[in-house]
Design an enzyme around this catalytic site. Sequence first.
Site, PDB file in Angstrom:
ATOM      1  N   ALA A  64     -26.966   3.672  -2.442  1.00 29.77           N
ATOM      2  CA  ALA A  64     -27.886   4.402  -1.669  1.00 29.77           C
ATOM      3  C   ALA A  64     -27.604   3.893  -0.048  1.00 29.77           C
ATOM      4  O   ALA A  64     -27.110   2.993   0.260  1.00 29.77           O
ATOM      5  CB  ALA A  64     -29.221   3.349  -1.926  1.00 29.77           C
ATOM      6  N   GLY A 109     -26.262   2.865  -6.585  1.00 26.86           N
ATOM      7  CA  GLY A 109     -26.543   4.311  -7.064  1.00 26.86           C
ATOM      8  C   GLY A 109     -25.392   5.274  -7.457  1.00 26.86           C
ATOM      9  O   GLY A 109     -25.540   6.134  -8.022  1.00 26.86           O
ATOM     10  N   GLU A 112     -24.626   4.640 -10.917  1.00 29.90           N
ATOM     11  CA  GLU A 112     -25.429   5.293 -11.506  1.00 29.90           C
ATOM     12  C   GLU A 112     -25.284   6.744 -11.778  1.00 29.90           C
ATOM     13  O   GLU A 112     -25.578   7.488 -12.616  1.00 29.90           O
ATOM     14  CB  GLU A 112     -26.899   4.928 -10.913  1.00 29.90           C
ATOM     15  CG  GLU A 112     -27.295   3.631 -11.082  1.00 29.90           C
ATOM     16  CD  GLU A 112     -28.678   3.249 -10.373  1.00 29.90           C
ATOM     17  OE1 GLU A 112     -29.829   3.201 -11.342  1.00 29.90           O
ATOM     18  OE2 GLU A 112     -28.807   2.989  -9.433  1.00 29.90           O
ATOM     19  N   GLU A 132     -27.523  -4.450  -6.839  1.00 22.60           N
ATOM     20  CA  GLU A 132     -28.786  -4.403  -6.234  1.00 22.60           C
ATOM     21  C   GLU A 132     -29.763  -5.591  -6.382  1.00 22.60           C
ATOM     22  O   GLU A 132     -30.566  -5.890  -5.522  1.00 22.60           O
ATOM     23  CB  GLU A 132     -29.725  -3.338  -7.281  1.00 22.60           C
ATOM     24  CG  GLU A 132     -29.512  -1.784  -6.883  1.00 22.60           C
ATOM     25  CD  GLU A 132     -28.169  -1.519  -7.562  1.00 22.60           C
ATOM     26  OE1 GLU A 132     -27.968  -0.008  -7.563  1.00 22.60           O
ATOM     27  OE2 GLU A 132     -27.360  -2.187  -8.340  1.00 22.60           O
TER      28      GLU A 132
END
Length: 258
Positions: A64, A109, A112, A132
Site C-alpha cells: 500500500a 498488499g 496479497e 502489516e
Amino acid sequence: MTTVLTETRDQIAWITLNRPEAMNALSVQLRAELAAALRAAEADPEVRVVVLRGAGDRAFCAGADIKEFVEVPSPPAYRQARVPESWITPFDLTRKPIVASIHGYCLGGGLEVALACDIRIAAEDAQFGLPETGLGIMTGVGGSQRLPRMVGLAQALDMILTGDRIDGVRAREIGLVTRVVPRPDLAAETEALALRLAARPPMAMAFAKEAVRAAQDLPLRDGMRLEIDLITHLLNTEDRLEAARAFREKRKPHFTGR
C-alpha cells in the site's frame, strides 16, 4: 499518469503495475486501474491468459502507498467502500488464468495481489513479506485468508505475526510460489509459461479453474458434483472434439474456445 499499462499480444494480456518510482505501491488510482484492467481482460475474447508484473527493477509491488494512510477513515466508511466488492474482487471473478511474474519486493498488499493470482512464478531473489502487524494494522485484501489456504496455518501465522521476509527459493519450499527462476530468466520463463497456457482449450481452463478454486470452500461431496457438472458440459464442446481428432491424426490441435 497511467499507473497500470496493458498490452495484448499472442492472446496474452500483459498488465504492468506502472509506478516504478514508488516500487509500484498500491495508490488509490492504481487499485482502480488494476481492477478495470482485469475486467477488460476478462471481457476481451482475444485474451486467454493474464500476466501481472511490476515495472522497474526494484519491485513487483511494495504494498500500500503509506502516504495515503495518514488520515484515519471512519470505520463505517472504510468497510462500506469494500463491501460487497473491493478493488481485488475482479481477481476472483476472472475465469482466465492469471499469472503473477514476481521480482524484487512483493510485500503487504503486493503479496496479497500475488496471492489472488492463479500461478506465481518468481525470481530467486524476490522478497516476500507481510509487514502489516508491525504497522499496527493487518492484511486487508485477503492475505489472512488466502495465505493459510496456500501454505498452511503454521507458516501463515509465522509470516503474518513476525513480518519476516522470505526469498523466492524459500517461497517455493513452502508452496507460496510454484516456479522459481534466476532473475535474468524471469521474463522469458513467464512468457513461455503464458504461451503454454494460452495454447490450451480456453473453456476447459476456465472450468478447471472454477472447480479447483471451489474446492477450497466446498465439502468433498459437493465439489465432486460440481466437477461432474462441469465435465459434462465440456464433453460436447468443439475444442474437446478437436483435441480427440488431433490426437488421432497426430497433429497439433487448434482450439477456438467453443
